[in-house]
Motif scaffolding. Structure first.
Motif, PDB file in Angstrom:
ATOM      1  N   VAL A 370       0.843  -1.200   0.000  1.00  0.00           N
ATOM      2  CA  VAL A 370       0.000   0.000   0.000  1.00  0.00           C
ATOM      3  C   VAL A 370       0.877   1.248   0.000  1.00  0.00           C
ATOM      4  N   ASN A 371       1.900   1.237   0.863  1.00  0.00           N
ATOM      5  CA  ASN A 371       2.764   2.415   0.988  1.00  0.00           C
ATOM      6  C   ASN A 371       3.738   2.556  -0.180  1.00  0.00           C
ATOM      7  N   ILE A 372       4.283   1.442  -0.630  1.00  0.00           N
ATOM      8  CA  ILE A 372       5.183   1.507  -1.794  1.00  0.00           C
ATOM      9  C   ILE A 372       4.418   1.974  -3.028  1.00  0.00           C
ATOM     10  N   GLY A 373       3.138   1.591  -3.102  1.00  0.00           N
ATOM     11  CA  GLY A 373       2.337   1.927  -4.274  1.00  0.00           C
ATOM     12  C   GLY A 373       2.083   3.411  -4.460  1.00  0.00           C
ATOM     13  N   VAL A 374       2.202   4.218  -3.393  1.00  0.00           N
ATOM     14  CA  VAL A 374       1.935   5.654  -3.542  1.00  0.00           C
ATOM     15  C   VAL A 374       3.195   6.458  -3.884  1.00  0.00           C
ATOM     16  N   LEU A 375       4.353   5.830  -3.873  1.00  0.00           N
ATOM     17  CA  LEU A 375       5.600   6.567  -4.125  1.00  0.00           C
ATOM     18  C   LEU A 375       5.652   7.235  -5.502  1.00  0.00           C
ATOM     19  N   PRO A 376       5.176   6.586  -6.584  1.00  0.00           N
ATOM     20  CA  PRO A 376       5.196   7.284  -7.884  1.00  0.00           C
ATOM     21  C   PRO A 376       4.387   8.575  -7.877  1.00  0.00           C
ATOM     22  N   ALA A 377       3.213   8.568  -7.232  1.00  0.00           N
ATOM     23  CA  ALA A 377       2.384   9.775  -7.177  1.00  0.00           C
ATOM     24  C   ALA A 377       3.089  10.890  -6.405  1.00  0.00           C
ATOM     25  N   ILE A 378       3.755  10.536  -5.312  1.00  0.00           N
ATOM     26  CA  ILE A 378       4.485  11.541  -4.528  1.00  0.00           C
ATOM     27  C   ILE A 378       5.616  12.143  -5.361  1.00  0.00           C
ATOM     28  N   THR A 379       6.284  11.303  -6.122  1.00  0.00           N
ATOM     29  CA  THR A 379       7.392  11.781  -6.959  1.00  0.00           C
ATOM     30  C   THR A 379       6.896  12.703  -8.063  1.00  0.00           C
ATOM     31  N   ILE A 380       5.726  12.408  -8.634  1.00  0.00           N
ATOM     32  CA  ILE A 380       5.143  13.294  -9.648  1.00  0.00           C
ATOM     33  C   ILE A 380       4.879  14.675  -9.048  1.00  0.00           C
ATOM     34  N   MET A 381       4.359  14.708  -7.829  1.00  0.00           N
ATOM     35  CA  MET A 381       4.135  16.000  -7.170  1.00  0.00           C
ATOM     36  C   MET A 381       5.444  16.739  -6.943  1.00  0.00           C
ATOM     37  N   LEU A 382       6.472  16.019  -6.552  1.00  0.00           N
ATOM     38  CA  LEU A 382       7.780  16.647  -6.338  1.00  0.00           C
ATOM     39  C   LEU A 382       8.275  17.311  -7.607  1.00  0.00           C
ATOM     40  N   VAL A 383       8.206  16.605  -8.721  1.00  0.00           N
ATOM     41  CA  VAL A 383       8.652  17.146 -10.005  1.00  0.00           C
ATOM     42  C   VAL A 383       7.811  18.361 -10.391  1.00  0.00           C
ATOM     43  N   ALA A 384       6.494  18.288 -10.194  1.00  0.00           N
ATOM     44  CA  ALA A 384       5.602  19.390 -10.562  1.00  0.00           C
ATOM     45  C   ALA A 384       5.906  20.652  -9.759  1.00  0.00           C
ATOM     46  N   VAL A 385       6.125  20.501  -8.450  1.00  0.00           N
ATOM     47  CA  VAL A 385       6.390  21.668  -7.601  1.00  0.00           C
ATOM     48  C   VAL A 385       7.743  22.282  -7.949  1.00  0.00           C
ATOM     49  N   LEU A 386       8.754  21.458  -8.175  1.00  0.00           N
ATOM     50  CA  LEU A 386      10.070  21.987  -8.560  1.00  0.00           C
ATOM     51  C   LEU A 386       9.994  22.699  -9.903  1.00  0.00           C
ATOM     52  N   TRP A 387       9.170  22.179 -10.817  1.00  0.00           N
ATOM     53  CA  TRP A 387       8.969  22.831 -12.122  1.00  0.00           C
ATOM     54  C   TRP A 387       8.303  24.188 -11.929  1.00  0.00           C
ATOM     55  N   LEU A 388       7.308  24.260 -11.021  1.00  0.00           N
ATOM     56  CA  LEU A 388       6.636  25.530 -10.768  1.00  0.00           C
ATOM     57  C   LEU A 388       7.599  26.563 -10.198  1.00  0.00           C
TER      58      LEU A 388
END
Length: 391
Positions: A370-388
């Motif tokens: 369950v916890n490993i499965g959410v890591l890709p979504a968290i990483t997408i947010m990280l990339v999006a915020v750094l891009w902003l």
């Protein structure tokens, strides 16, 4: 209460915060018991979280029509209509649990989802009546109403146990019905702008054009994945704790602190946004999400669940309030209904899928997956915020 610029926060914002508190009390109560009720009623135990998922699905399907219903007839009329549907859901849940009806209970949670589809506009209603200089604080104040829910919802789940002799869960939904009645009483005193139906039509941009804006895109990504990660992990938590033989009172304790982590920071999130910048607050939300997953992977004691769910709540708070604030900077007044409806539809479409996956992942693969499965979504947010931040 004036802020540093002398601008007074409208009293109706505080009433909307109370409405938010009542709404989130039902939501936190459902977090504690809905998956457990589903598990007790379902023949296929992997469907245990289906009723809770249907709540989010109904929320998703309601989000667009809710926005346009309130545009036509006013937000207050929409909130009243939704409260009546929620009351029906509470009564149907009681009947379904007492009569061992899994699908009746699923329909009941869907009714709660319909209410939440309207109720999620409490934060936007606050923006409608607050000065532009304090809109982030108005959003924060409304979301801070959830602090009350942290104490009310999980405790109502415990207080409801003795109401019915043959069910420890049905009594909780008596309180759900009472909450929706109280909601209608509070709404009577809320002052909101009239419906916009008679206003002169103005030119608006297409949804695609709105999404091409960095602010709009990142706002949706952070709200969508921030809420989905929280929903998936949170929904699986009662099942994971039951699997680890933790008591219902321990589960209620963990969920109570999780909800507190979700909403307590709202008292100062708006001020933090003003001081440190919106993108930095979003980045902090992403970091909290990584901390939540790390804590959950370290162990399965009550205190591991407690710490992980607090970090998860903090993450949701920064990402959802930050994302909502960012969204309000990305559309014109005439685009309000379209932009808000699109945002909430996308957000809660993802949330409904996440909550449905929670039961399947937990049942077939366990808490770690369950916890490993959410890591890709968290990483997408990280990339999006750094891009902003680079824009």
């Amino acid at each position: 209460m004036p802020n540093l610029n002398g601008v007074k926060m409208p009293f109706s914002v505080y009433l909307l915060a109370l409405c938010q508190a009542l709404m989130m009390s039902t939501s936190s109560l459902l977090i504690v018991v809905a998956a457990l009720v589903g598990f007790s009623l379902a023949d296929d135990k992997s469907l245990a979280t289906l009723p809770l998922s249907l709540q989010f699905l109904a929320l998703m399907l309601t989000s667009i029509p809710a926005s346009f219903i309130m545009k036509r007839w006013g937000r207050k009329a929409g909130f009243y209509l939704a409260s009546m549907v929620g009351l029906l859901g509470g009564l149907l849940a009681i009947w379904s649990i007492l009569n061992d009806s899994f699908w009746g209970f699923a329909a009941a949670t869907a009714c709660v989802g319909v209410f939440n589809g309207f109720g999620n506009y409490f934060r936007f209603a606050a923006v409608d009546i607050a000065d532009d200089s304090i809109k982030s604080k108005a959003i924060s104040y409304v979301m801070a109403g959830g602090v009350i829910a942290a104490f009310i919802g999980p405790n109502l789940a415990k207080l409801g146990k003795p109401i019915f002799e043959h069910s420890i869960y049905a009594g909780a939904y008596v309180y759900v019905a009472v909450i929706y009645i109280l909601m209608m009483v509070v709404l009577y005193f809320v002052r909101l702008p009239p419906a916009e139906v008679n206003q002169t039509p103005q030119a608006t941009r297409s949804i695609l054009t709105l999404f091409k804006q960095p602010k709009f895109m990142v706002a949706v990504i952070c709200s969508m994945f921030g809420y989905a990660v929280m929903s998936l992990v949170m929904t699986a938590t009662p099942l994971a704790m039951k699997h680890q033989m933790h008591a219902l009172d321990d589960t209620a304790f963990v969920i109570q602190w999780h909800v507190l982590g979700m909403f307590a920071p709202s008292f100062f999130t708006g001020s933090l946004i003003k001081r440190f910048g919106l993108s930095n607050i979003l980045l902090m939300g992403v970091i909290f999400a990584y901390l939540a997953v790390s804590t959950n992977l370290l162990g399965t004691t009550v205190w591991h669940f407690w710490g992980g769910l607090i970090f998860l709540g903090l993450s949701w708070n920064f990402l959802f309030i930050g994302g909502t604030t960012l969204l309000t900077d990305a559309y014109l007044p005439a685009e309000k209904a379209k932009a808000q409806a699109t945002n909430d539809f996308v957000v809660f479409s993802t949330v409904s899928v996440a909550s449905l996956c929670a039961g399947y992942l937990q049942h077939h693969f366990g808490w770690q997956m369950v916890n490993i499965g959410v890591l890709p979504a968290i990483t997408i947010m990280l990339v999006a915020v750094l891009w902003l931040k680079r824009q």
